[in-house]
Design an enzyme around this catalytic site. Structure first.
Site, short mmCIF file in Angstrom:
data_model
loop_
_atom_site.label_atom_id
_atom_site.label_comp_id
_atom_site.label_asym_id
_atom_site.label_seq_id
_atom_site.Cartn_x
_atom_site.Cartn_y
_atom_site.Cartn_z
N LYS A 81 1.17 -1.25 0.13
CA LYS A 81 0.04 0.03 -0.02
C LYS A 81 0.85 1.14 -0.10
O LYS A 81 1.84 1.03 0.72
CB LYS A 81 -0.78 -0.09 1.51
N SER A 156 -9.53 1.19 2.84
CA SER A 156 -8.58 2.29 2.11
C SER A 156 -7.77 1.34 1.36
O SER A 156 -7.09 2.10 0.62
CB SER A 156 -8.16 3.30 3.08
N SER A 180 -9.84 -1.27 6.98
CA SER A 180 -9.41 -1.01 5.68
C SER A 180 -8.56 -2.04 5.10
O SER A 180 -8.11 -2.25 3.99
CB SER A 180 -8.39 0.17 5.58
N1 GLN Z 1 -13.09 3.45 6.41
C1 GLN Z 1 -12.68 3.80 7.68
C2 GLN Z 1 -12.29 5.35 7.62
O1 GLN Z 1 -12.61 5.89 6.60
C3 GLN Z 1 -11.27 2.91 7.92
C4 GLN Z 1 -10.17 3.46 7.40
C5 GLN Z 1 -8.76 2.50 7.66
O2 GLN Z 1 -8.94 1.55 8.43
N2 GLN Z 1 -7.80 3.08 7.07
O3 GLN Z 1 -11.96 5.68 8.64
#
Ligand code: GLN
Length: 473
Positions: A81, A156, A180
């Site tokens: 990532k 994400s 994520s």
């Molecule tokens: N979807 C969650 C957010 O937008 C989790 C993001 C993540 O785990 N990096 O905060």
């Protein structure tokens, strides 16, 4: 098509000299050329560097066939990532603020993976700064779901999931602050591991919310997942939140399935708000495990409803302070390059931390967090493991939720309690919707009990072949 192999299959092939590391890397690169224009999983592809490395690997194998003992991931093409600092390779965090930033050092996990012989084939797309649940918050381009290009791959860690699901690499790394890894794994039919908070070093991974960030990975099988954690886990003097807790031999724990576990189904995760296809599919999986001798019991996690409100106070508060360092003075572009979502979260976080509001918001959210932790503690007195759906709905259309942040935030209702409590959880494939979209389920265990997740997960994958299904692209 060597790029379709699991890690364990590929290592066997390399060891037995059925193919070379160069052939393996070339097949991945060929597939990137063939599919990634449609998917948009990669921000950077390290073509020449990965081929050079593969050549070196092949020479190593030729001169020292027992090298795999020292380098357990030797020759495996993987993706990171683009929030993992990589020495000499551009690291953007999906944001235009860092559009041209090249880190002078490697994250601890990157060091460990390289030392184990893995080959970094590229850096993957993400919601900028890991803020999002669909991949659409990337400042560069959205990633598409390989199972249906009109759908989101989840976020994400959108690019890491899409890249592996479409066999552009053999494994990929992500981060899970609120889901994520688990949610995109469930949208792309992969195994996604969110380890215990502190099990894997965060050093060198651009922080989102420091008390929630967990460093994990995507693989095609549970056995591969256990194999990778063996390399990434363990104390790191550069991250004070990694305790000195022994790292067990995870792969050894797979061979003998533990037959009599108590598995709890938390009723709040099977409520009306969760799509009935998701609920039913996970219930079928629970039935299968019951038939193997496990005991399935209904439990309740009453604080589940507080997870979203608590998370969406704590997380922006922490990230507003973490993002303060990107001031455009020492590196990166100015703050005007932040996208809408990052700006929204910086403002929310700064507001809830400001004097006069701190007690009303941040402190209250921290109290809710304590309640959530106690709730899990109580339930784990009754059960060894929890089983639940990962996402309240299947992969949604690109554009469907992007203009309604609240709707987007609700994607995370079933994943964020785990982050608030610092527990390990693993998402794995358990079926498909009527429209042939993947459905995932998650196992949740006690802190530092990843081996329990692997044990049951592996047993489940011996009985089913959902995880073997690949998108037709
Ligand atoms: N979807 C969650 C957010 O937008 C989790 C993001 C993540 O785990 N990096 O905060």
């Amino acid at each position: 098509m060597l790029n379709q192999l699991t890690i364990i299959q590929a290592l066997k092939g390399l060891q037995e000299k059925k193919f070379s590391s160069q052939e393996l890397v070339k097949d991945c690169l060929k597939n990137i050329d063939r599919v990634d224009k449609k998917i948009g999983a990669f921000i950077t592809v390290s073509r020449s560097k990965s081929l050079e490395k593969a050549k070196k690997v092949d020479n190593l194998i030729k001169t020292n066939p027992s090298i795999f003992k020292e380098k357990p991931l030797l020759g495996i093409p993987m993706a990171l990532k683009d929030i993992y600092s990589t020495k000499g390779i551009k690291t953007t965090a999906g944001s235009k603020v860092l559009a041209d930033y090249i880190p002078p050092y490697d994250a601890t996990v990157v060091k460990r993976l390289k030392k184990a012989g893995a080959i970094i084939i590229g850096k993957t797309n993400l919601d900028a700064w890991a803020h999002g649940s669909s991949g659409e918050n990337s400042d560069f381009f959205p990633t598409h779901n390989p199972w249906n290009l009109k759908k989101v791959p989840g976020g994400s860690s959108s690019g890491s999931a899409a890249a592996l699901s479409s066999s552009q690499c053999l494994m990929s790394m992500g981060t899970d602050t609120g889901g994520s890894i688990r949610q995109p794994a469930s949208f792309c039919n992969l195994v996604g591991l969110k380890p215990t908070y502190g099990r894997v070093s965060r050093y060198g991974i651009i922080s989102m919310a420091s008390s929630l960030d967990s460093i994990g990975h995507f693989t095609k099988t549970v056995a591969d997942s256990a194999f990778v954690l063996q390399i990434t886990a363990g104390q790191d003097s550069l991250d004070a939140t990694t305790p000195n807790v022994t790292v067990p031999n995870y792969s050894n724990k797979l061979t003998k399935p533990n037959k009599e576990l108590k598995i709890g189904l938390p009723k709040e995760y099977f409520s009306e708000g969760v799509d009935s296809q998701m609920r039913k599919t996970v219930e079928i999986a629970a039935g299968l495990l019951e038939a193997q001798g496990h005991e399935i019991i209904n439990v309740s996690l009453k604080t589940t409803k507080y997870a979203c409100p608590a998370y969406y106070i704590i997380q922006p508060a922490e990230l507003s302070s973490n993002l303060a360092r990107f001031d455009g003075i020492r590196y990166g572009n100015s703050r005007s390059f932040f996208g809408d979502e990052a700006k929204r979260r910086i403002m929310l976080g700064t507001y809830t931390l400001s004097s006069g509001y701190y007690e009303a918001y941040y402190l209250k959210a921290m109290k809710l967090r304590s309640l959530i932790i106690s709730d899990f503690k109580k339930v784990f007195k009754e059960v060894d493991l929890l089983l639940a759906p990962v996402s309240p709905f299947p992969p949604f259309n690109l554009g469907e939720k992007v203009n309604d942040p609240l709707k987007m935030y609700l994607s995370d209702v079933l994943t964020i309690s785990v982050n608030l409590a610092g527990l390990p959880a693993m998402s794995l494939p358990c079926g498909f919707t009527n429209d042939n979209l993947p459905i995932g389920m998650q196992f949740i265990a006690l802190q530092f009990k990843e081996e329990v997740l692997f044990n049951v997960g592996h047993q489940y994958q011996q009985l089913t072949d959902w995880h073997k299904k690949r998108p037709n692209i």
